[in-house]
Design a protein around this motif. Structure first.
Motif, PDB file in Angstrom:
ATOM      1  N   ASN A 157       0.818  -1.245  -0.106  1.00 27.68           N
ATOM      2  CA  ASN A 157      -0.057  -0.005  -0.011  1.00 27.68           C
ATOM      3  C   ASN A 157       0.869   1.326   0.026  1.00 27.68           C
ATOM      4  OD1 ASN A 157       1.035   0.363   2.646  1.00 27.68           O
ATOM      5  ND2 ASN A 157      -0.823  -0.717   3.546  1.00 27.68           N
ATOM      6  N   ALA A 158       0.097   2.531   0.010  1.00 26.79           N
ATOM      7  CA  ALA A 158       0.895   3.592   0.085  1.00 26.79           C
ATOM      8  C   ALA A 158       1.831   3.705   1.145  1.00 26.79           C
ATOM      9  CB  ALA A 158       0.097   4.705  -0.064  1.00 26.79           C
ATOM     10  N   ALA A 159       1.662   3.570   2.326  1.00 23.82           N
ATOM     11  CA  ALA A 159       2.384   3.623   3.364  1.00 23.82           C
ATOM     12  C   ALA A 159       3.650   2.703   3.230  1.00 23.82           C
ATOM     13  CB  ALA A 159       1.814   3.277   4.710  1.00 23.82           C
ATOM     14  N   LEU A 192       9.390   1.800   1.840  1.00 28.03           N
ATOM     15  CA  LEU A 192      10.410   0.994   1.100  1.00 28.03           C
ATOM     16  C   LEU A 192      11.298   1.957   0.203  1.00 28.03           C
ATOM     17  CD1 LEU A 192       8.904  -2.475   0.300  1.00 28.03           C
ATOM     18  CD2 LEU A 192       9.963  -1.604   2.281  1.00 28.03           C
ATOM     19  N   VAL A 193      10.684   3.134  -0.251  1.00 29.54           N
ATOM     20  CA  VAL A 193      11.109   4.040  -0.998  1.00 29.54           C
ATOM     21  C   VAL A 193      12.445   4.793  -0.430  1.00 29.54           C
ATOM     22  CG1 VAL A 193      11.151   6.360  -2.265  1.00 29.54           C
ATOM     23  CG2 VAL A 193       9.666   4.359  -2.690  1.00 29.54           C
ATOM     24  N   SER A 194      12.306   4.914   0.790  1.00 26.83           N
ATOM     25  CA  SER A 194      13.251   5.855   1.698  1.00 26.83           C
ATOM     26  C   SER A 194      14.213   4.846   2.623  1.00 26.83           C
ATOM     27  CB  SER A 194      12.239   6.573   2.804  1.00 26.83           C
ATOM     28  OG  SER A 194      11.603   5.632   3.613  1.00 26.83           O
ATOM     29  N   VAL A 195      14.080   3.715   2.579  1.00 23.89           N
ATOM     30  CA  VAL A 195      14.831   2.819   3.243  1.00 23.89           C
ATOM     31  C   VAL A 195      15.522   1.861   2.268  1.00 23.89           C
ATOM     32  CG1 VAL A 195      15.244   0.985   5.186  1.00 23.89           C
ATOM     33  CG2 VAL A 195      13.566   3.113   5.565  1.00 23.89           C
ATOM     34  N   PRO A 196      16.584   1.661   2.356  1.00 22.90           N
ATOM     35  CA  PRO A 196      17.476   0.526   1.355  1.00 22.90           C
ATOM     36  C   PRO A 196      17.092  -0.938   1.878  1.00 22.90           C
ATOM     37  CG  PRO A 196      18.858   1.649   2.587  1.00 22.90           C
ATOM     38  CD  PRO A 196      17.557   2.290   2.915  1.00 22.90           C
ATOM     39  N   ALA A 197      16.857  -1.580   0.875  1.00 28.88           N
ATOM     40  CA  ALA A 197      17.006  -2.983   0.956  1.00 28.88           C
ATOM     41  C   ALA A 197      17.987  -3.484   1.626  1.00 28.88           C
ATOM     42  CB  ALA A 197      16.561  -3.992  -0.366  1.00 28.88           C
ATOM     43  N   SER A 198      18.064  -4.603   2.626  1.00 27.95           N
ATOM     44  CA  SER A 198      19.313  -4.975   3.173  1.00 27.95           C
ATOM     45  C   SER A 198      19.780  -6.459   2.780  1.00 27.95           C
ATOM     46  CB  SER A 198      18.904  -5.008   4.842  1.00 27.95           C
ATOM     47  OG  SER A 198      17.827  -6.031   4.980  1.00 27.95           O
ATOM     48  N   SER A 199      18.945  -6.962   2.010  1.00 30.11           N
ATOM     49  CA  SER A 199      19.422  -8.265   1.430  1.00 30.11           C
ATOM     50  C   SER A 199      19.000  -8.536   0.095  1.00 30.11           C
ATOM     51  CB  SER A 199      18.661  -9.345   2.324  1.00 30.11           C
ATOM     52  OG  SER A 199      17.413  -9.310   2.296  1.00 30.11           O
TER      53      SER A 199
END
Length: 1324
Positions: free
Chosen positions: A559-561, A566-573
């Motif tokens: 959803n939007a939230a 996820l746009v503002s926090v990088p994936a970690s794996s």
């Protein structure tokens, strides 16, 4: 076989021997009689006689007198000693237990004759004798070499002799069974015709005791003989040839000798040899290159002097310390930050190759190599921790280099070395090699990272990554505390919740990046001082789970939230990225758009641990697969329009493009964008799609975004061949669509290098994901048509517009749209070459005047449109303001039209046919408000960098003018807003505008900069710096001054406020704006050079100046630190010799630093073509020229030698940068031809065919230094050289008493030069 009457030579020999034996004749008399009998009928030494005597003795007549006869025949050369030894080895060794006395006599004969082998090669019929030895020992069969070269046969003979002694000794001591396992036991080299037969004898206790004692003595003597073979200069050199050219045989031999040395009881009881001596004699170090057998403190050695590894990094930023010898790495890293240029080659590949070159040439350990990599990358980040504002790469690109590219380089290096170690430890090779070596590279990585903790200044994080560093430190602390928390929760940490300090630094981020690539594990958290303590409970802020990567992976809706999180926090794996990639392929249209948005968010710019996967997934999404059930007539890409546009816009920033470039994705990115442009450029603007937000995007919008991004991947506004030298194009001119596709297609090719290199495997996988077949420009006909028109536009004036054609109608429609107000006033605009006027009728509305044309049709018409508009402005039918407004309307209608506008203006300015435009503030915008301020700052920047040039501006108060096309272009660009929406188009127009203004007479560039500083005041520093770079295009003396200051700063010569005491910091500084001097933020000379050299046209001139500065710098180094007066004084003081050697070592380090700087600048500036010209012509010409010496008499020799060392180091480094160490690089195919030409020149001088004009010491030191560097660092180069050239080079070195180096060179030529190498050894 010769005959005596009816008797054979054998009959004669045996008959005379029997008589002499019976009568007890003295051996000398027997030999004289036999010689007289054979002289007339047999050639002496006689192989037939040797065979007769040995067969007669073994075993029916095994008595002492006959052995004396045999020994005398060998001494008087009646028989060939080498053949006798071969015959005896074949018969005695298998029977050594039953015939211990014979074995002892064989060892004595071997000892007497094997080490005087030089005496045998001058005997008559040497080649025939060696062929007989081959027949006896079956050498050709054993080594599978069909050769009659006596030199090769001699090498094989010596190796077989010593190998048989090793095998016999192992067997005698019962050690053969310890050779690992039965299937790995070495096979005996000689298959004897005789097997030992148990002799049935009467039991005699005394006789048995004597035999056992003699056998023990024989074993001890055999081992002593083995040691002597390894110790003797001649035989050890011949064995070295086996080591170099028959590695499989040599490794097995080493294994057996090591076992013998470690377990032999005979050695333990020996008074002559011990285990340590034998193991040393067979060690890798012993059989590695050892050229400098006669070291001389005054640099008389034949090597490029190595003064140890990186002992310390105390001179991180200043001083010509050993750490400065990694300067090329700093230069290449900083050069990659230039936002005006992308690379078709992965930075991982470039830096991996460079690191291996520098490791080899600096003789560094892996610990020092890794440490140098980390420190260079950290310096890169710290240099611009607070960058100036402007359309240039910022910290994201530098952090990508430190936290993604360098860890991948380290992973590449470790994987490659471990593969080599695995191969060396395979069952067919040396088992006794320490298996711990396989992990040694990871241990060196660990120690290098631990040492980083000693440099807190380098590890201090920029403000934008403080949070990430703190989270990395917190993760380690929680791990040590036994609290297992998923990576995704760390972004919710509030540092105030932590009971103790969790401040992190750049090392914490580096360690996390290494753990993500599986080259470190979490044991790094336990390093001393890595974290500050432990906690007992989970922080409160971690206990509340919200939208994050972890919950998304577990199945939470997108959803939007969730998207915002996820746009503002990088994936970690990788698992998290794979999940979002799956959504982008299989999800709904809205989910695909969301997934694309997420991938282009923080995971791309700050997801350093998974960045290579992020760019890979984005690139793959730009070539989406055709759905299984797709049946529409239109291309399947149309269905992905919204997702494609999100991706293209998301990666369009300067930093993102550079990140793709660093990861080597530019060729595949171009290949993915071309079909998008081809397809969407065929649609009219009324074809559109609606975003979830309600906004609409048209086909024109998607096309313009894709086309603009595609154009940024090569220098589209430059001529196809800007400047060329020699037989290959320059690096810059290779950046064309055709070249990018060729590079992409090369990634498809499967080879051993692809499988061994994880970076190439990744590039290959990405390329295959779009298409497993090669792709060429011909696959995109509309793109090809535009590209050919674009090239014609740059190369020649416009022509070919036919009245009434479709292009002519498009031109009329576009002119109507652009100048509708002018048309309403009744004025007509004539299109160039058409002879017709546009319609003057009033339109019914703005939108109705916009032509519904496909983008490709518009691009084809734009050059004619701009030409018509510029012509109208020249004739007064169109005001400058109306011209700028009309061009802006065209660019707003189709943003991609900015590309043909740029190429047209670039071409027209270079033609110089337009009248100047007066920038007076009435017709055209005026720069007067701050032009003088801009010019003053330019002068200050140059002055603080050490460049002093007369004013380039015309005298008096001349009005500011610009060529009309440039005035129109700058007027167009300043109509754009400085916002995110315009950023990607300004990033296309900005470099083109600067390039265009730089090529015009001074002060065009300051005028353009002044106009833009009025528009974007916060870009003032960037614009002024950009303007200052263009000075060097107008003044070659300024280029020379800048180069001179680069040398002075690096070497600490003529110190200035910027240079201090030299080193990397003095050359590259600490970032623009990091410190002030005289009211201006000075720019380090190296930074200024790196940002301007791509615009230099005469790169040959620059390379020659660099060579001249290198020679001059050597003189300055010698004068500053090595004056003969100073060295003479040192003789009178205590420890003077040691101080003298230290001064020489310091001077040599600075000489190497000067040469590495020179080679780096030549390679960066001119690329392959200039390096080829330098090695083929410039260096030989320099040596042929006469160079007068103006030095003090005592110092001439020393300076001349230092000069030779510098030139050798410089030449070899230039070649290494251009071709690489081996054949992995595509450019290495030029090496045999270019280097071969240079070495032929060297050989011609050594052979006396050519005379050099330089000082003899310089020439000698250059040749020996270059040969030494190639032999020790780049042996693959030597193996490619012509054998005759290598022989001439080795002969020349022998005359200079550098025979060890000559042996090494010939040994590296492979089997084809092994015979010549053996002959060389035997004539020493």
């Amino acid at each position: 076989m010769a005959a005596l009457g009816q008797r054979t030579v054998r009959d004669c020999v045996i008959e005379q021997t029997k008589i002499a034996q019976e009568k007890g004749i003295d051996p000398l008399l027997w030999a004289a009689q036999l010689s007289a009998s054979l002289n007339t009928t047999a050639e002496l030494p006689s192989p037939e006689t040797a065979e007769a005597l040995v067969s007669y003795i073994c075993w029916d007549n095994n008595v002492p007198i006959l052995w004396k006869f045999l020994e005398k025949a060998m001494a008087l050369r009646l028989v060939p000693p080498l053949l006798v030894l071969a015959l005896l080895a074949d018969r005695v060794l298998p029977s050594r237990h039953s015939q211990p006395a014979a074995y002892r006599l064989y060892l004595e004969l071997l000892k007497r004759h094997a080490f005087t082998i030089k005496n045998h090669i001058n005997e008559p019929h040497y080649q025939k004798i060696m062929k007989s030895v081959d027949n006896v020992l079956l050498l050709s069969e054993i080594f599978d070499l069909e050769t009659s070269e006596p030199g090769i046969l001699l090498v094989e003979f010596i190796f077989v002799m010593v190998s048989e002694l090793v095998d016999a000794s192992l067997s005698d001591e019962g050690l053969s069974d310890l050779l690992i396992s039965q299937d790995r036991k070495p096979k005996p080299l000689i298959k004897s015709r005789e097997m030992e037969i148990d002799v049935v004898e009467r039991y005699d206790e005394k006789r048995t005791e004597y035999h056992e004692k003699l056998q023990s003595l024989n074993t001890a003597m055999a081992i002593e003989m083995i040691a002597e073979f390894l110790r003797n200069k001649t035989t050890s050199r011949l064995l070295y040839l086996v080591c170099q050219n028959m590695p499989s045989y040599w490794q097995g031999f080493v294994q057996r000798v090591q076992l013998l040395g470690a377990r032999s009881s005979a050695i333990k009881s020996s008074m002559v040899i011990n285990s340590d001596v034998l193991l040393h004699l067979i060690s890798d170090r012993r059989f590695a290159l050892s050229y400098d057998s006669k070291p001389n403190p005054l640099l008389k050695s034949d090597t490029i002097v190595d003064f140890g590894s990186l002992a310390s990094f105390t001179g991180l930023c200043h001083g010509a310390s050993l750490s400065s010898l990694w300067l090329p790495l700093d230069l290449v890293l900083e050069d990659a930050m230039d936002g005006y240029q992308v690379s078709a080659t992965s930075a991982i590949e470039i830096i991996t190759g460079l690191t291996k070159i520098l490791k080899a040439i600096n003789s560094s350990s892996w610990h020092d190599t890794f440490l140098a990599l980390w420190i260079a990358a950290l310096r890169l980040v710290q240099r611009e921790r607070d960058p100036i504002e402007g359309p240039i790469p910022r910290l994201d690109t530098r952090l990508c280099m430190l936290l993604s590219i360098v860890p991948l380089v380290v992973a590449n290096l470790i994987e490659e070395e471990e593969l080599l170690m695995d191969e060396e430890n395979c069952p067919s090779t040396n088992h006794w090699k320490d298996k711990k070596d396989i992990r040694k590279h990871r241990t060196d990585l660990i120690t290098s990272l631990q040492v980083l903790g000693d440099f807190p200044g380098l590890l201090f994080p920029p403000q934008c990554v403080v949070s990430a560093a703190n989270q990395a430190a917190t993760k380690a602390m929680l791990f040590m505390s036994g609290i297992n928390v998923g990576n995704a929760y760390f972004d919710s940490i509030n540092m105030k919740d932590m009971p103790i300090n969790c401040t992190g630094n750049m090392r914490h981020l580096i360690v996390e990046a290494c753990i993500a690539r599986n080259i470190l594990d979490t044991s790094a958290y336990l390093w001393p001082g890595y974290v500050n303590g432990q906690v007992n409970q989970i922080p409160h802020s971690l206990q509340t789970e919200g939208p994050n990567w972890s919950s998304f992976v577990k199945g939470a809706p997108l959803n939007a939230a969730m998207v915002n999180a996820l746009v503002s926090v990088p994936a970690s794996s990788l698992t998290e990225l794979e999940k979002i990639f799956e959504v982008s392929i299989k999800g709904s249209d809205d989910e695909k758009i969301s997934a694309a948005t997420i991938l282009c968010g923080a995971s791309l710019t700050r997801g350093w641990n998974v960045q290579e996967h992020t760019v890979q997934f984005i690139t793959r999404l730009l070539s989406p697969p055709v759905p299984a059930d797709y049946s529409r007539a239109e291309n399947h890409l149309i269905g992905y329009a919204l997702m494609l546009n999100v991706l293209i816009v998301g990666i369009g920033s300067v930093d993102c493009i550079q990140i793709f470039s660093l990861h080597g994705m530019v060729p595949q990115l171009a290949c993915s964008l071309m079909p998008i442009c081809e397809e969407f450029g065929s649609y009219t603007p009324n074809v559109s799609w609606t975003l979830p937000s309600g906004d609409e995007i048209s086909a024109h919008c998607v096309f313009s975004n894709a086309f603009t991004l595609l154009l940024k991947l090569w220098r589209f506004n430059h001529p196809p061949i800007e400047h060329g030298v020699g037989d290959v194009p320059t690096v810059g001119s290779q950046l064309t669509p055709e070249y990018l596709l060729l590079v992409r297609n090369s990634h498809l090719m499967s080879s051993e290098n692809v499988h061994r290199d994880r970076n190439r495997r990744r590039l290959s996988e990405v390329s295959r994901s779009s298409s497993s077949k090669p792709i060429f420009v011909d696959s995109f006909p509309k793109l090809k048509v535009w590209y050919r028109q674009h090239q014609r536009c740059i190369a020649a004036t416009l022509s070919g517009l036919t009245n009434g054609s479709s292009v002519h109608r498009s031109v009329e429609s576009l002119l109507n749209m652009m100048f509708r107000k002018v048309n309403r006033s009744g004025q007509a605009l004539n299109s160039v070459n058409s002879g017709t006027s546009s319609s003057s009728g009033a339109g019914s509305g703005d939108f109705s005047l916009r032509p519904m044309l496909p983008a490709w049709d518009i691009l084809e018409a734009v050059p004619y449109v701009v030409d018509a508009a510029l012509t109208a402005c020249t004739h007064g039918r169109l005001s400058p303001r109306e011209l700028a407004t009309g061009l802006k309307d065209l660019a707003d209608f189709l943003p991609a039209s900015l590309a043909p506008i740029v190429s047209y203006f670039s071409a027209e300015v270079s033609r110089g046919v337009w009248k100047p435009a007066f920038m007076n503030g009435m017709d055209w915008p005026s720069p007067a408000a701050n032009l003088s301020n801009v010019e003053e700052y330019i002068k200050k920047i140059l002055a603080t960098t050490g460049v002093d040039i007369p004013s380039l501006a015309p005298g008096g108060n001349s009005p500011a003018t610009l060529p009309l096309p440039l005035a129109a272009f700058v007027s167009l660009t300043i109509t754009y807003k400085i916002d995110k929406a315009s950023e990607r188009f300004l990033n296309l127009a900005g470099p083109a505008l600067e390039c265009l203004a730089a090529g015009c007479p001074w002060p065009c560039m300051p005028i353009v900069a002044s106009l833009w500083t009025q528009k974007a005041k916060r870009w003032f520093d960037f614009l002024v710096f950009s303007a200052s770079r263009t000075v060097f295009l107008h003044n070659q003396d300024a280029v020379v001054q800048l180069l001179r200051n680069c040398f002075s700063a690096t070497l600490g010569l003529n110190a200035t406020p910027m240079s201090h005491d030299g080193g990397v910091g003095a050359l590259l500084g600490h970032g623009f704006g990091s410190h002030f001097y005289g009211g201006i933020s000075p720019v380090a000379p190296g930074i200024l050079y790196l940002r301007m050299y791509r615009s230099l046209r005469d790169t040959v001139f620059v390379s020659e100046e660099i060579l001249s500065l290198l020679i001059h710098s050597v003189t300055e180094i010698a004068r500053n630190g090595l004056s003969m007066e100073k060295l003479e004084k040192l003789k009178t003081v205590k420890n003077g010799i040691r101080y003298k050697q230290t001064s020489l070592a310091t001077a040599m380090t600075r000489v190497k630093l000067a040469a590495s700087l020179s080679a780096s600048l030549v390679w960066l500036t001119g690329g392959l073509a200039v390096v080829h010209l330098l090695i083929k012509e410039t260096i030989p010409s320099w040596f042929l020229s006469v160079h007068k010496s103006n030095h003090e008499p005592g110092s001439c020799s020393l300076i001349a030698e230092l000069r030779g060392h510098a030139l050798a180091y410089f030449t070899v480094l230039c070649g290494a940068f251009a071709w690489g160490m081996d054949s992995a690089s595509s450019s290495s195919r030029w090496r045999p031809r270019i280097l071969g030409s240079h070495m032929e020149f060297v050989a011609s001088v050594l052979d006396g065919k050519i005379s050099v004009g330089s000082e003899e010491e310089t020439w000698k030191t250059y040749v020996s230094g270059m040969a030494s560097l190639m032999a020790s660092c780049f042996p693959h180069w030597v193996s490619e050289m012509d054998v005759e050239v290598v022989k001439s080079l080795s002969d020349g070195l022998r005359k200079w008493e550098k025979e060890e180096l000559g042996v090494a060179l010939l040994a590296m030529g492979g089997l084809r030069s092994m015979g010549a190498a053996a002959e060389f050894v035997l004539h020493l």
